[in-house]
Design a protein around this motif. Structure first.
Motif, PDB file in Angstrom:
ATOM      1  N   ASN A 175      -7.064  -6.755  -5.454  1.00 47.64           N
ATOM      2  CA  ASN A 175      -6.493  -7.698  -4.483  1.00 47.64           C
ATOM      3  C   ASN A 175      -5.014  -7.925  -4.748  1.00 47.64           C
ATOM      4  N   GLU A 176      -4.641  -7.927  -6.024  1.00 51.20           N
ATOM      5  CA  GLU A 176      -3.239  -8.147  -6.385  1.00 51.20           C
ATOM      6  C   GLU A 176      -2.358  -7.000  -5.913  1.00 51.20           C
ATOM      7  N   THR A 177      -2.776  -5.763  -6.157  1.00 55.18           N
ATOM      8  CA  THR A 177      -1.941  -4.636  -5.736  1.00 55.18           C
ATOM      9  C   THR A 177      -1.904  -4.508  -4.210  1.00 55.18           C
ATOM     10  N   LEU A 178      -2.985  -4.910  -3.548  1.00 54.16           N
ATOM     11  CA  LEU A 178      -2.979  -4.903  -2.081  1.00 54.16           C
ATOM     12  C   LEU A 178      -2.000  -5.929  -1.530  1.00 54.16           C
ATOM     13  N   ARG A 179      -1.888  -7.064  -2.208  1.00 54.10           N
ATOM     14  CA  ARG A 179      -0.891  -8.057  -1.779  1.00 54.10           C
ATOM     15  C   ARG A 179       0.508  -7.473  -1.894  1.00 54.10           C
ATOM     16  N   GLY A 180       0.738  -6.679  -2.956  1.00 52.67           N
ATOM     17  CA  GLY A 180       2.029  -6.036  -3.110  1.00 52.67           C
ATOM     18  C   GLY A 180       2.305  -5.059  -1.982  1.00 52.67           C
ATOM     19  N   VAL A 181       1.281  -4.269  -1.593  1.00 50.31           N
ATOM     20  CA  VAL A 181       1.427  -3.338  -0.468  1.00 50.31           C
ATOM     21  C   VAL A 181       1.773  -4.106   0.800  1.00 50.31           C
ATOM     22  N   ARG A 182       1.099  -5.236   0.987  1.00 53.37           N
ATOM     23  CA  ARG A 182       1.311  -6.027   2.201  1.00 53.37           C
ATOM     24  C   ARG A 182       2.721  -6.612   2.247  1.00 53.37           C
ATOM     25  N   GLU A 183       3.188  -7.104   1.104  1.00 54.76           N
ATOM     26  CA  GLU A 183       4.526  -7.705   1.055  1.00 54.76           C
ATOM     27  C   GLU A 183       5.607  -6.670   1.350  1.00 54.76           C
ATOM     28  N   ILE A 184       5.479  -5.483   0.760  1.00 56.93           N
ATOM     29  CA  ILE A 184       6.474  -4.436   0.999  1.00 56.93           C
ATOM     30  C   ILE A 184       6.440  -4.006   2.454  1.00 56.93           C
TER      31      ILE A 184
ATOM     32  N   GLY B   5      -0.651  -3.885  13.854  1.00 56.55           N
ATOM     33  CA  GLY B   5      -1.847  -3.061  13.729  1.00 56.55           C
ATOM     34  C   GLY B   5      -2.088  -2.587  12.309  1.00 56.55           C
ATOM     35  N   PHE B   6      -1.008  -2.314  11.593  1.00 53.23           N
ATOM     36  CA  PHE B   6      -1.151  -1.883  10.204  1.00 53.23           C
ATOM     37  C   PHE B   6      -1.765  -2.988   9.355  1.00 53.23           C
ATOM     38  N   PHE B   7      -1.283  -4.208   9.537  1.00 55.59           N
ATOM     39  CA  PHE B   7      -1.812  -5.323   8.755  1.00 55.59           C
ATOM     40  C   PHE B   7      -3.273  -5.601   9.115  1.00 55.59           C
ATOM     41  N   ASP B   8      -3.625  -5.441  10.361  1.00 59.70           N
ATOM     42  CA  ASP B   8      -5.022  -5.628  10.765  1.00 59.70           C
ATOM     43  C   ASP B   8      -5.919  -4.614  10.062  1.00 59.70           C
ATOM     44  N   ALA B   9      -5.475  -3.359  10.021  1.00 58.31           N
ATOM     45  CA  ALA B   9      -6.262  -2.312   9.364  1.00 58.31           C
ATOM     46  C   ALA B   9      -6.365  -2.560   7.860  1.00 58.31           C
ATOM     47  N   LEU B  10      -5.257  -2.982   7.262  1.00 60.29           N
ATOM     48  CA  LEU B  10      -5.248  -3.236   5.823  1.00 60.29           C
ATOM     49  C   LEU B  10      -6.140  -4.421   5.473  1.00 60.29           C
ATOM     50  N   ASP B  11      -6.032  -5.488   6.247  1.00 59.57           N
ATOM     51  CA  ASP B  11      -6.791  -6.704   5.955  1.00 59.57           C
ATOM     52  C   ASP B  11      -8.284  -6.550   6.231  1.00 59.57           C
ATOM     53  N   SER B  12      -8.656  -5.585   7.066  1.00 59.04           N
ATOM     54  CA  SER B  12     -10.069  -5.382   7.372  1.00 59.04           C
ATOM     55  C   SER B  12     -10.839  -4.825   6.181  1.00 59.04           C
ATOM     56  N   GLY B  13     -10.116  -4.186   5.264  1.00 59.54           N
ATOM     57  CA  GLY B  13     -10.752  -3.594   4.091  1.00 59.54           C
ATOM     58  C   GLY B  13     -11.424  -2.265   4.367  1.00 59.54           C
ATOM     59  N   ALA B  14     -11.316  -1.788   5.607  1.00 62.04           N
ATOM     60  CA  ALA B  14     -11.997  -0.547   5.975  1.00 62.04           C
ATOM     61  C   ALA B  14     -11.170   0.693   5.682  1.00 62.04           C
ATOM     62  N   SER B  15      -9.872   0.545   5.412  1.00 65.75           N
ATOM     63  CA  SER B  15      -9.020   1.709   5.157  1.00 65.75           C
ATOM     64  C   SER B  15      -7.868   1.334   4.236  1.00 65.75           C
ATOM     65  N   LEU B  16      -7.351   2.350   3.572  1.00 62.18           N
ATOM     66  CA  LEU B  16      -6.218   2.175   2.671  1.00 62.18           C
ATOM     67  C   LEU B  16      -5.128   3.179   3.033  1.00 62.18           C
ATOM     68  N   PRO B  17      -3.865   2.793   2.848  1.00 63.79           N
ATOM     69  CA  PRO B  17      -2.773   3.708   3.188  1.00 63.79           C
ATOM     70  C   PRO B  17      -2.424   4.644   2.035  1.00 63.79           C
ATOM     71  N   TYR B  18      -2.004   5.846   2.413  1.00 61.66           N
ATOM     72  CA  TYR B  18      -1.439   6.779   1.454  1.00 61.66           C
ATOM     73  C   TYR B  18      -0.173   7.347   2.080  1.00 61.66           C
ATOM     74  N   PHE B  19       0.946   6.634   1.864  1.00 63.46           N
ATOM     75  CA  PHE B  19       2.241   7.052   2.402  1.00 63.46           C
ATOM     76  C   PHE B  19       2.884   8.005   1.392  1.00 63.46           C
ATOM     77  N   TRP B  20       2.440   9.246   1.413  1.00 63.84           N
ATOM     78  CA  TRP B  20       2.813  10.201   0.376  1.00 63.84           C
ATOM     79  C   TRP B  20       4.274  10.625   0.451  1.00 63.84           C
ATOM     80  N   GLN B  21       4.925  10.451   1.602  1.00 62.38           N
ATOM     81  CA  GLN B  21       6.323  10.868   1.731  1.00 62.38           C
ATOM     82  C   GLN B  21       7.304   9.805   1.264  1.00 62.38           C
ATOM     83  N   THR B  22       6.796   8.605   1.018  1.00 58.03           N
ATOM     84  CA  THR B  22       7.697   7.505   0.641  1.00 58.03           C
ATOM     85  C   THR B  22       7.218   6.791  -0.616  1.00 58.03           C
TER      86      THR B  22
END
Length: 261
Positions: free
Chosen positions: A161-170, A179-196
């Motif tokens: 939960n702590e590292t997810l809060r960091g993802v959300r803040e950034i 839409g990104f925050f909705d997907a993140l907060d739903s807990g159904a998916s996680l981001p992998y922004f491999w280029q950044t």
């Protein structure tokens, strides 16, 4: 040792040649198995001795003295399966010993999940289901880079939960869409922004393609994890797979035997 150093070990073609377990027969010409084990100076290497019925008392004494870690009776009907099981257990013990100092350093950071026995058990289930034979620490996002024997790669992303809060803040600072925050907060998916470097890019990139199905898990704390097959961002095309290493080893052994005949 840095996480980057650990992960880059995957590019070392000699990584499979480190000795973790030695299996010796007590009854060998010139030097018996017990004396051979005495001469192994690396305390991390695990030693298994095969023994006949006449030498069982020697094996028991050697085990009690710590000279060997396991002995297998050759006359037992289940000797082969017992040996395979012992080798697997001893390999795990070897790597646990080698990784101890690394774990002691990392558990105070974002890698606390490495000490959570419940999550570790779940990760082992993932290893078994995918046929994983090697894994390495990864970062941005934190997790494990995993490979099966053919060299097929997977990225295991692990968030608390702590590292997810960091993802959300950034992402908020970067101006990510609702839409990104909705997907993140739903807990159904996680981001992998491999280029950044794992961080949500600015200016509203097409974030949907960077999201991966996630699973919630409860251990000592709450986690969310995702397994990404063939993750982009890793140049693994020239990595020596375990199967290819075994093929090379077989050819080398055959060549050695041919030269001796």
């Amino acid at each position: 040792m840095s996480v980057d150093t650990v992960r880059n070990r995957v590019f070392d073609n000699d990584r499979f040649q480190a000795t973790s377990v030695v299996v010796v027969d007590y009854d060998m010409p010139g030097l018996n198995g017990l004396e051979f084990c005495r001469r192994i100076t690396d305390p991390a290497v695990r030693k298994i001795m095969l023994t006949g019925k006449a030498n069982e008392h020697i094996a028991v004494e050697s085990f009690n003295e710590g000279i060997i870690h396991r002995f297998i009776r050759k006359q037992d009907a289940s000797a082969i399966s017992a040996l395979n099981r012992a080798v697997r257990d001893m390999q795990n013990a070897y790597f646990d010993n080698r990784c101890q100092s690394i774990l002691d350093t990392l558990v105070t950071s974002e890698y606390t999940f490495l000490r959570d026995e419940a999550l570790v058990a779940r990760v082992r289930e993932i290893f078994d289901s995918l046929g994983i034979v090697e894994h390495y620490l990864s970062y941005s996002p934190n997790g494990l880079l995993m490979l099966d024997s053919t060299g097929k790669s997977y990225l295991l992303i692990v968030h608390t939960n702590e590292t997810l809060r960091g993802v959300r803040e950034i992402a908020s600072v970067q101006g990510a869409p609702a839409g990104f925050f909705d997907a993140l907060d739903s807990g159904a998916s996680l981001p992998y922004f491999w280029q950044t470097s794992g961080y949500c890019p600015a200016d509203g990139i097409a974030w949907e393609s960077y999201m991966h199905p996630a699973i919630r898990f409860t251990g000592q704390q709450l986690y969310a994890y995702a397994v990404i097959p063939n993750p982009p961002g890793f140049d693994l095309s020239h990595v020596l797979s375990y199967d290819r290493y075994l093929e090379w080893l077989d050819r080398d052994i055959q060549k050695t035997w041919s030269s001796l005949m």
